[in-house]
Design a protein around this motif. Structure first.
Motif, PDB file in Angstrom:
ATOM      1  N   GLN A 149      61.254  28.810 -20.793  1.00 51.39           N
ATOM      2  CA  GLN A 149      61.826  29.268 -22.065  1.00 51.39           C
ATOM      3  C   GLN A 149      61.087  28.766 -23.292  1.00 51.39           C
ATOM      4  O   GLN A 149      61.639  28.719 -24.388  1.00 51.39           O
ATOM      5  CB  GLN A 149      63.305  28.878 -22.164  1.00 51.39           C
ATOM      6  CG  GLN A 149      64.168  29.400 -21.033  1.00 51.39           C
ATOM      7  CD  GLN A 149      65.598  28.944 -21.172  1.00 51.39           C
ATOM      8  OE1 GLN A 149      65.865  27.754 -21.336  1.00 51.39           O
ATOM      9  NE2 GLN A 149      66.523  29.896 -21.125  1.00 51.39           N
TER      10      GLN A 149
ATOM     11  N   SER B 163      65.475  33.136 -24.277  1.00 56.52           N
ATOM     12  CA  SER B 163      66.482  33.454 -23.257  1.00 56.52           C
ATOM     13  C   SER B 163      65.957  34.076 -21.976  1.00 56.52           C
ATOM     14  O   SER B 163      66.488  33.801 -20.899  1.00 56.52           O
ATOM     15  CB  SER B 163      67.555  34.367 -23.856  1.00 56.52           C
ATOM     16  OG  SER B 163      66.963  35.579 -24.298  1.00 56.52           O
ATOM     17  N   ASP B 164      64.954  34.940 -22.043  1.00 57.56           N
ATOM     18  CA  ASP B 164      64.525  35.668 -20.841  1.00 57.56           C
ATOM     19  C   ASP B 164      63.102  36.191 -21.020  1.00 57.56           C
ATOM     20  O   ASP B 164      62.506  36.040 -22.088  1.00 57.56           O
ATOM     21  CB  ASP B 164      65.491  36.817 -20.523  1.00 57.56           C
ATOM     22  CG  ASP B 164      65.686  37.780 -21.683  1.00 57.56           C
ATOM     23  OD1 ASP B 164      64.721  38.029 -22.448  1.00 57.56           O
ATOM     24  OD2 ASP B 164      66.803  38.282 -21.853  1.00 57.56           O
TER      25      ASP B 164
END
Length: 180
Positions: free
Chosen positions: A21, A132-133
């Protein structure tokens, strides 16, 4: 570092995923360090490469970043679908150590800027944590890359590449650079 960053990217220009992240980017800029500090903290200078927003010179102070990416370059390039004319984000300064370190909250994460003199140049390191992703890693990696290329051009007295065209090109490149 190339004087015209958008035409000759080097491997070190790209964001690196340095932890889960977390991405890090670096750029060499013309100094002195106090000048580049102003590009980070002065709203009028920051809006030329990233986002406007008056900030107080103190930790724990709140401010709002205001992006108008279509105003960063002339022409702005072709804006991809899904982006509005303006985006706002409330942030809080977490580190304020002029003229070497600035950090503030960024959504659910944080961004740290570190400035280190390198002779007549300044090494800027940007570390963005709490992404986050993978999709956001791609968007944020390409975004920081293009924003920093715009900063290099502005600080060097050059015309930056049309912002949206550069971001779109970089977003496609990051799709291949950051593993699924």
């Amino acid at each position: 570092m190339n004087a015209n960053p958008q035409t000759h990217q080097t491997e070190t220009d790209y964001a690196s995923v340095v932890a889960p992240q977390t991405v890090r980017l670096q750029r060499l800029l013309p100094g002195p360090v106090e000048r580049i500090w102003d590009y980070l903290t002065d709203s009028d200078l920051r809006r030329q490469w990233l986002a406007a927003g008056d900030m107080q010179a103190a930790e724990d102070s709140a401010f709002t970043l205001v992006w108008r990416n279509s105003e960063l370059t002339d022409p702005p390039g072709h804006k991809p679908e899904g982006f509005g004319d303006e985006h706002r984000m409330d942030s809080t300064i977490t580190v304020f150590e002029p003229p070497h370190r600035l950090a503030f909250t960024w959504g659910g994460g944080d961004v740290t800027f570190t400035l280190e003199p390198r002779g007549e140049q300044v090494l800027l390191t940007v570390t963005h944590r709490g992404i986050s992703d993978r999709n956001n890693l791609l968007m944020i990696g390409a975004g920081w890359h293009q924003h920093l290329d715009t900063l290099v051009a502005r600080a060097s007295g050059l015309a930056p590449e049309p912002f949206w065209d550069g971001w779109t090109r970089l977003r496609a490149e990051y799709e291949h650079r950051i593993p699924a």
